[in-house]
Design a protein around this motif. Structure first.
Motif, PDB file in Angstrom:
ATOM      1  N   ASP A  38       0.859  -1.186   0.000  1.00 39.72           N
ATOM      2  CA  ASP A  38       0.000   0.000   0.000  1.00 39.72           C
ATOM      3  C   ASP A  38       0.895   1.236   0.000  1.00 39.72           C
ATOM      4  O   ASP A  38       1.145   1.844   1.039  1.00 39.72           O
ATOM      5  CB  ASP A  38      -0.928  -0.019   1.209  1.00 39.72           C
ATOM      6  CG  ASP A  38      -1.899   1.156   1.222  1.00 39.72           C
ATOM      7  OD1 ASP A  38      -1.954   1.896   0.215  1.00 39.72           O
ATOM      8  OD2 ASP A  38      -2.597   1.335   2.242  1.00 39.72           O
ATOM      9  N   LYS A  91      -0.839   4.599   0.976  1.00 41.32           N
ATOM     10  CA  LYS A  91      -1.462   4.524   2.302  1.00 41.32           C
ATOM     11  C   LYS A  91      -2.944   4.899   2.269  1.00 41.32           C
ATOM     12  O   LYS A  91      -3.453   5.581   3.176  1.00 41.32           O
ATOM     13  CB  LYS A  91      -0.708   5.424   3.301  1.00 41.32           C
ATOM     14  CG  LYS A  91       0.720   4.995   3.557  1.00 41.32           C
ATOM     15  CD  LYS A  91       0.799   3.589   4.138  1.00 41.32           C
ATOM     16  CE  LYS A  91       2.225   3.128   4.395  1.00 41.32           C
ATOM     17  NZ  LYS A  91       2.305   1.750   4.901  1.00 41.32           N
ATOM     18  N   ASP A  92      -3.646   4.397   1.237  1.00 36.21           N
ATOM     19  CA  ASP A  92      -5.078   4.647   1.157  1.00 36.21           C
ATOM     20  C   ASP A  92      -5.899   3.420   1.544  1.00 36.21           C
ATOM     21  O   ASP A  92      -7.119   3.416   1.415  1.00 36.21           O
ATOM     22  CB  ASP A  92      -5.466   5.133  -0.238  1.00 36.21           C
ATOM     23  CG  ASP A  92      -5.233   4.080  -1.323  1.00 36.21           C
ATOM     24  OD1 ASP A  92      -4.607   3.047  -1.024  1.00 36.21           O
ATOM     25  OD2 ASP A  92      -5.671   4.310  -2.462  1.00 36.21           O
ATOM     26  N   GLY A  93      -5.226   2.353   1.973  1.00 38.42           N
ATOM     27  CA  GLY A  93      -5.936   1.193   2.481  1.00 38.42           C
ATOM     28  C   GLY A  93      -6.089   0.035   1.531  1.00 38.42           C
ATOM     29  O   GLY A  93      -6.700  -0.975   1.892  1.00 38.42           O
ATOM     30  N   ASP A  94      -5.547   0.157   0.306  1.00 36.23           N
ATOM     31  CA  ASP A  94      -5.576  -0.982  -0.609  1.00 36.23           C
ATOM     32  C   ASP A  94      -4.163  -1.297  -1.094  1.00 36.23           C
ATOM     33  O   ASP A  94      -3.240  -0.492  -0.958  1.00 36.23           O
ATOM     34  CB  ASP A  94      -6.525  -0.750  -1.790  1.00 36.23           C
ATOM     35  CG  ASP A  94      -6.202   0.519  -2.574  1.00 36.23           C
ATOM     36  OD1 ASP A  94      -5.021   0.937  -2.620  1.00 36.23           O
ATOM     37  OD2 ASP A  94      -7.141   1.112  -3.146  1.00 36.23           O
ATOM     38  N   LEU A  95      -4.001  -2.485  -1.660  1.00 31.92           N
ATOM     39  CA  LEU A  95      -2.684  -2.955  -2.078  1.00 31.92           C
ATOM     40  C   LEU A  95      -2.387  -2.511  -3.513  1.00 31.92           C
ATOM     41  O   LEU A  95      -3.148  -2.803  -4.436  1.00 31.92           O
ATOM     42  CB  LEU A  95      -2.608  -4.479  -1.992  1.00 31.92           C
ATOM     43  CG  LEU A  95      -2.653  -5.076  -0.590  1.00 31.92           C
ATOM     44  CD1 LEU A  95      -2.797  -6.591  -0.669  1.00 31.92           C
ATOM     45  CD2 LEU A  95      -1.414  -4.684   0.200  1.00 31.92           C
ATOM     46  N   ASP A  96      -1.288  -1.811  -3.678  1.00 28.14           N
ATOM     47  CA  ASP A  96      -0.799  -1.439  -4.996  1.00 28.14           C
ATOM     48  C   ASP A  96       0.174  -2.512  -5.491  1.00 28.14           C
ATOM     49  O   ASP A  96       0.617  -3.371  -4.725  1.00 28.14           O
ATOM     50  CB  ASP A  96      -0.125  -0.065  -4.930  1.00 28.14           C
ATOM     51  CG  ASP A  96      -1.039   0.995  -4.316  1.00 28.14           C
ATOM     52  OD1 ASP A  96      -2.131   1.209  -4.866  1.00 28.14           O
ATOM     53  OD2 ASP A  96      -0.674   1.572  -3.285  1.00 28.14           O
ATOM     54  N   GLU A 121      -1.326   1.856  -9.397  1.00 30.46           N
ATOM     55  CA  GLU A 121      -2.125   2.359  -8.295  1.00 30.46           C
ATOM     56  C   GLU A 121      -3.496   1.675  -8.278  1.00 30.46           C
ATOM     57  O   GLU A 121      -4.290   1.820  -9.205  1.00 30.46           O
ATOM     58  CB  GLU A 121      -2.286   3.867  -8.420  1.00 30.46           C
ATOM     59  CG  GLU A 121      -2.992   4.509  -7.249  1.00 30.46           C
ATOM     60  CD  GLU A 121      -2.997   6.025  -7.330  1.00 30.46           C
ATOM     61  OE1 GLU A 121      -3.683   6.654  -6.490  1.00 30.46           O
ATOM     62  OE2 GLU A 121      -2.320   6.584  -8.225  1.00 30.46           O
ATOM     63  N   ASN A 122      -3.746   0.938  -7.215  1.00 23.65           N
ATOM     64  CA  ASN A 122      -5.014   0.245  -7.051  1.00 23.65           C
ATOM     65  C   ASN A 122      -6.144   1.268  -6.926  1.00 23.65           C
ATOM     66  O   ASN A 122      -6.114   2.126  -6.034  1.00 23.65           O
ATOM     67  CB  ASN A 122      -4.946  -0.637  -5.810  1.00 23.65           C
ATOM     68  CG  ASN A 122      -6.124  -1.580  -5.670  1.00 23.65           C
ATOM     69  OD1 ASN A 122      -7.214  -1.342  -6.176  1.00 23.65           O
ATOM     70  ND2 ASN A 122      -5.910  -2.678  -4.964  1.00 23.65           N
ATOM     71  N   ARG A 128      -9.819   2.334  -3.641  1.00 23.74           N
ATOM     72  CA  ARG A 128     -10.136   3.390  -2.691  1.00 23.74           C
ATOM     73  C   ARG A 128     -10.381   4.741  -3.360  1.00 23.74           C
ATOM     74  O   ARG A 128     -10.472   5.759  -2.665  1.00 23.74           O
ATOM     75  CB  ARG A 128      -9.020   3.536  -1.660  1.00 23.74           C
ATOM     76  CG  ARG A 128      -8.911   2.359  -0.705  1.00 23.74           C
ATOM     77  CD  ARG A 128     -10.106   2.283   0.229  1.00 23.74           C
ATOM     78  NE  ARG A 128      -9.888   1.351   1.321  1.00 23.74           N
ATOM     79  CZ  ARG A 128     -10.768   1.027   2.241  1.00 23.74           C
ATOM     80  NH1 ARG A 128     -11.973   1.571   2.194  1.00 23.74           N
ATOM     81  NH2 ARG A 128     -10.491   0.174   3.201  1.00 23.74           N
TER      82      ARG A 128
END
Length: 401
Positions: free
Chosen positions: A371, A374-379, A395-396, A399
């Motif tokens: 992440d 740091k937005d809560g999902d895995l990149d 970038e996932n 979020r």
């Protein structure tokens, strides 16, 4: 998954903002040629994972420092830590136990040697190329085409050792035993463990639960091609240089590529998942019980691609269930970076496929799921070797507002 009935038809759908479209790609480092792998560690203690990469065609080994979420979409601060021909792999390890994280590189081609790139002890000099020094391990010099390394304390003495693997007619997996003074390079001893064809992955893992780290490996070619594990005999026996017992996991005779050890079906047991160049991935499900045993399953690579390369396992769409991200090759243009999720059962042959990278790039390598923003999902962090994309991250969009 939700279910809605409209005019007598039952429609299933996922609550997810991820669509089947490529994700935003960000450049981390594109300063050289032939980026060949990414390995991670927080080398400066700031809480963010940093990267090291061998640039095969460029003949350099580089480190990129994660600048943190505010600046992560820009090119990262970076440094060339060594110049060596044909680096195939680079991995972080504090080899001399001085608190500064060094880099070990494995080289093939005409180089055929393993190198250590000593980091400067002064933290403020970490990004100064002239503060790094490079040396080779004489026990490996011109001996084999070295492909992969993992740090592992094999014998319980003198700190961390190195497990290394190679390819070619004289290929092997073996370990370099650390001496009392790690910077005395002539004191490092090499002990062979396994006769190989073409080593792709060396993953330390305590499979039998006896407290020491075994080795899970994928061997791409030759009579021994397949996925297997080597049983650690215990520190005292290992220190004497004895061979380790070899166990088959699966994919025997297949051209296997990279593997991951992860719990794919959520049963609390860690499985082994491996890509290969046969149009599918192999999932070796760990059976319950004290004995190390496996059930073999397979599912197709995404978008009908024939040649798998690397994979990672993590919850991409935040539905509480892990997915598989992979890099693959096909007739260009092809969607080479993708993620897949199972709908009925992970044992199903066909998984739902989703694009990540579009059709840009042709030869990708190792994957890390981090992440970064740091937005809560895995990149998705990876690298691309032939189209010049370099070290990159996708970038996932899970979020995104």
């Amino acid at each position: 998954m939700a279910r809605v009935t409209i005019l007598g038809f039952v429609i299933f759908f996922h609550f997810s903002v991820i669509s089947d479209a490529q994700w935003k790609r960000h450049i981390i480092d594109d300063s050289s040629r032939g980026a060949d792998g990414v390995r991670v560690e927080d080398v400066n203690g700031d809480g963010y994972l940093d990267l090291t990469t061998g640039w095969e065609e460029g003949g350099v080994v580089r480190v990129t420092l994660n600048p943190g979420p505010a600046a992560v979409r820009q090119r990262w601060p970076s440094v060339t830590v060594g110049e060596v021909a044909s680096p195939e792999d680079a991995v972080f390890v504090d080899l001399d136990r001085d608190g500064a994280v060094d880099v070990v590189s494995c080289c093939e081609g005409s180089n055929r040697s393993v190198f250590i790139h000593w980091a400067p002890r002064e933290r403020e000099q970490y990004l100064e190329a002239q503060a790094w020094t490079t040396a080779y391990f004489p026990a490996t010099r011109k001996e084999q085409s070295w492909m992969f390394a993992s740090a592992l304390d094999v014998d319980g003495m003198n700190g961390v050792d190195l497990v290394i693997g190679s390819k070619g007619s004289d290929a092997s997996v073996g370990w370099l035993q650390a001496p009392k003074t790690p910077r005395v390079m002539t004191d490092w001893k090499f002990y062979p463990l396994y006769d190989a064809g073409w080593i792709m992955t060396i993953a330390p893992h305590d499979l039998d639960g006896d407290g020491d780290m075994d080795i899970v490996l994928s061997d791409r070619t030759g009579r021994a091609a397949g996925v297997k594990w080597l049983e650690h005999p215990g520190p005292a026996v290992a220190a004497e240089g004895g061979r380790w017992k070899e166990h088959e996991i699966g994919s025997k005779g297949k051209e296997v590529m990279f593997l991951k050890v992860a719990d794919l079906d959520g049963d609390g047991l860690e499985d082994v998942i491996c890509t290969n160049r046969n149009g599918h991935m192999d999932w070796f499900r760990r059976r319950a019980g004290g004995k190390v045993a496996w059930e073999n399953h397979a599912f197709e690579l995404p978008f009908g691609l024939p040649l798998g390369k690397s994979l990672a396992v993590g919850d991409i769409d935040l539905d509480g269930r892990v997915d598989v991200v992979s890099t693959n090759r096909g007739s260009e243009p092809a969607k080479c970076v993708a993620w897949q999720t199972w709908e009925g059962s992970p044992a199903d042959r066909k998984w739902k496929e989703n694009d990540i990278g579009g059709i840009e790039g042709a030869k990708f390598d190792l994957i890390e799921l981090i992440d970064l923003d740091k937005d809560g999902d895995l990149d998705v962090v990876t690298c691309e070797e032939v189209a010049g994309l370099g070290v990159i991250w996708y970038e996932n969009p899970s979020r995104e507002p």
